[in-house]
Design a protein around this motif. Structure first.
Motif, PDB file in Angstrom:
ATOM      1  N   ALA A 171       0.855  -1.180   0.000  1.00 25.96           N
ATOM      2  CA  ALA A 171       0.000   0.000   0.000  1.00 25.96           C
ATOM      3  C   ALA A 171       0.894   1.233   0.000  1.00 25.96           C
ATOM      4  CB  ALA A 171      -0.922  -0.009   1.216  1.00 25.96           C
ATOM      5  N   LEU A 226      -2.800   0.199  -4.458  1.00 27.20           N
ATOM      6  CA  LEU A 226      -2.733  -1.044  -3.691  1.00 27.20           C
ATOM      7  C   LEU A 226      -2.312  -2.180  -4.610  1.00 27.20           C
ATOM      8  CD1 LEU A 226      -6.086  -0.915  -1.653  1.00 27.20           C
ATOM      9  CD2 LEU A 226      -3.830  -0.127  -0.915  1.00 27.20           C
ATOM     10  N   ALA A 266      -3.375   5.726   0.976  1.00 27.33           N
ATOM     11  CA  ALA A 266      -3.466   4.648   1.961  1.00 27.33           C
ATOM     12  C   ALA A 266      -2.950   5.093   3.319  1.00 27.33           C
ATOM     13  CB  ALA A 266      -2.679   3.432   1.470  1.00 27.33           C
ATOM     14  N   ILE A 293      -4.182   2.222   5.882  1.00 29.48           N
ATOM     15  CA  ILE A 293      -4.267   0.925   5.215  1.00 29.48           C
ATOM     16  C   ILE A 293      -2.846   0.446   4.940  1.00 29.48           C
ATOM     17  CG2 ILE A 293      -5.035  -0.280   3.141  1.00 29.48           C
ATOM     18  CD1 ILE A 293      -7.324   1.763   2.993  1.00 29.48           C
TER      19      ILE A 293
END
Length: 395
Positions: free
Chosen positions: A316, A321, A381, A386
């Motif tokens: 990420a 991603l 992210a 994330i």
């Protein structure tokens, strides 16, 4: 201020995370008050009987509470069923104490809880080696290769269905002692082994199993008259196996079922038949085993169809991603996946449990590579926290 509280409960014999379609014969009585025309009361009683018959195969109960200023103003419960009723036979009709009663007998087909999944992505499944509980029983016919041959056949059957991408992990067994599997393995051992295998192969689920019984039963000697009339003297052989499916993220067991059959073993006693060879399938026993394996593959495929598609985030950075999903999964540019953060929750026995938290974020697939997928977020992210090992899910 108004608040909604939604709840849902599936009622029925839900030993497994899904209910396979099956039919049963039920007998029920429907009732309706006689307040006007008798024909209308009969129609209402018949509808009540059909509704009761469909509920015999399981129902979904959902409820809603509407709260205003901390006080419940609305409280509703709804009962629904996806069962189908056919071959209805009216056994009795009568009026009792102002109620019209109709007793019927009918066939009820219990529909699966997920009859039509919205997403059609192929889920990666690692098929591990099957244990042999009594190896000495495999000596006759030299069926020792069943520990790898059976799961390989099962993987091929799963792949032919189109809904699963089965990966060959038949050289790895989840159980040290197949005779006691899976009860001999602790939850932590199952977690460690299945999760490690799934992570290694990039699989979402792990299929494993144990062959319990291959016993041979020699028939009593038949006389000349019996042989003349065509009675077979071939021995009968048992086949019993258990099949398990573990979740590759949490290690939890999602599916456990036992399968059993038998058939005549006509192969010569000194023949090195082997499992899944042309000589094996030529026997009556081989035909019976093939049927039971197809049934097992169908059950596993149906169970996995009810599960969401999940894949790990392996990288990420910024809005991009990298997702561990191969081109075989069926993802296409433009597809949308929900992002979940993974965490660990400990129960009262301090056993770890995997927890998924909805990040209220979506990732749009941009590129599909042979071994991974690239998707983009609406926000970086880092802002959403994330990171690697979080998940994307398509329900």
């Amino acid at each position: 201020m108004r608040r909604f509280r939604l709840s849902s409960l599936f009622v029925g014999l839900l030993i497994l995370p899904f209910v396979q379609a099956q039919a049963e014969v039920v007998q029920v009585t429907g009732r309706a008050p006689v307040e006007g025309a008798l024909s209308y009361a009969r129609e209402q009683a018949m509808e009540d009987a059909l509704h009761q018959a469909s509920l015999q195969a399981g129902a979904q109960i959902s409820g809603m509470q509407l709260m205003e200023k901390g006080v419940v103003s609305t409280d509703t419960v709804r009962v629904s069923t996806r069962s189908q009723v056919s071959d209805v036979e009216i056994l009795r009709e009568d009026t009792v104490n102002g109620m019209y009663e109709v007793t019927i007998r009918a066939d009820v087909d219990e529909a699966a809880l997920c009859p039509a999944s919205v997403q059609s992505y192929r889920k990666a499944v690692a098929v591990a080696g099957f244990g042999l509980a009594q190896p000495q029983q495999a000596t006759l016919g030299r069926l020792e290769n069943i520990e790898q041959g059976l799961p390989r056949w099962l993987a091929a059957e799963l792949n032919s269905g189109g809904g699963v991408h089965a990966l060959d992990a038949t050289r790895i067994s989840l159980y040290q002692d197949p005779r006691r599997a899976p009860s001999a393995e602790t939850a932590q051992q199952r977690l460690t082994t299945s999760v490690a295998l799934a992570t290694q192969l990039g699989a979402q689920y792990v299929v494993s199993g144990v062959v319990r019984d291959l016993a041979l039963h020699t028939p009593q000697k038949t006389g000349f008259a019996s042989r003349l009339m065509g009675f077979s003297s071939a021995p009968t052989r048992d086949f019993v196996m258990d099949v398990f499916v573990h979740d590759g993220l949490s290690g939890a067991m999602l599916f456990q079922r036992s399968y059993r059959t038998e058939g005549q073993w006509e192969a010569p006693r000194n023949e090195k038949t082997g499992f899944a060879t042309p000589q094996f399938w030529a026997t009556s026993y081989g035909n019976e085993v093939a049927d039971i394996l197809k049934r097992a593959a169908g059950d596993v495929d149906e169970m996995l169809r009810c599960q969401p598609f999940m894949a790990r985030i392996v990288r990420a950075r910024g809005n991009r991603l990298h997702i561990e999903a191969s081109a075989a999964a069926g993802l296409r540019p433009g597809d949308t996946l929900k992002v979940y953060r993974t965490g660990t929750l400990y129960n009262l026995d301090l056993e770890p449990r995997t927890e998924l938290t909805d990040m209220a974020a979506e990732a749009v697939v941009k590129q599909v590579q042979p071994q991974f997928v690239i998707a983009e977020l609406g926000s970086p992210a880092e802002r959403l926290a994330i990171q690697r090992d979080d998940m994307v899910i398509a329900w």
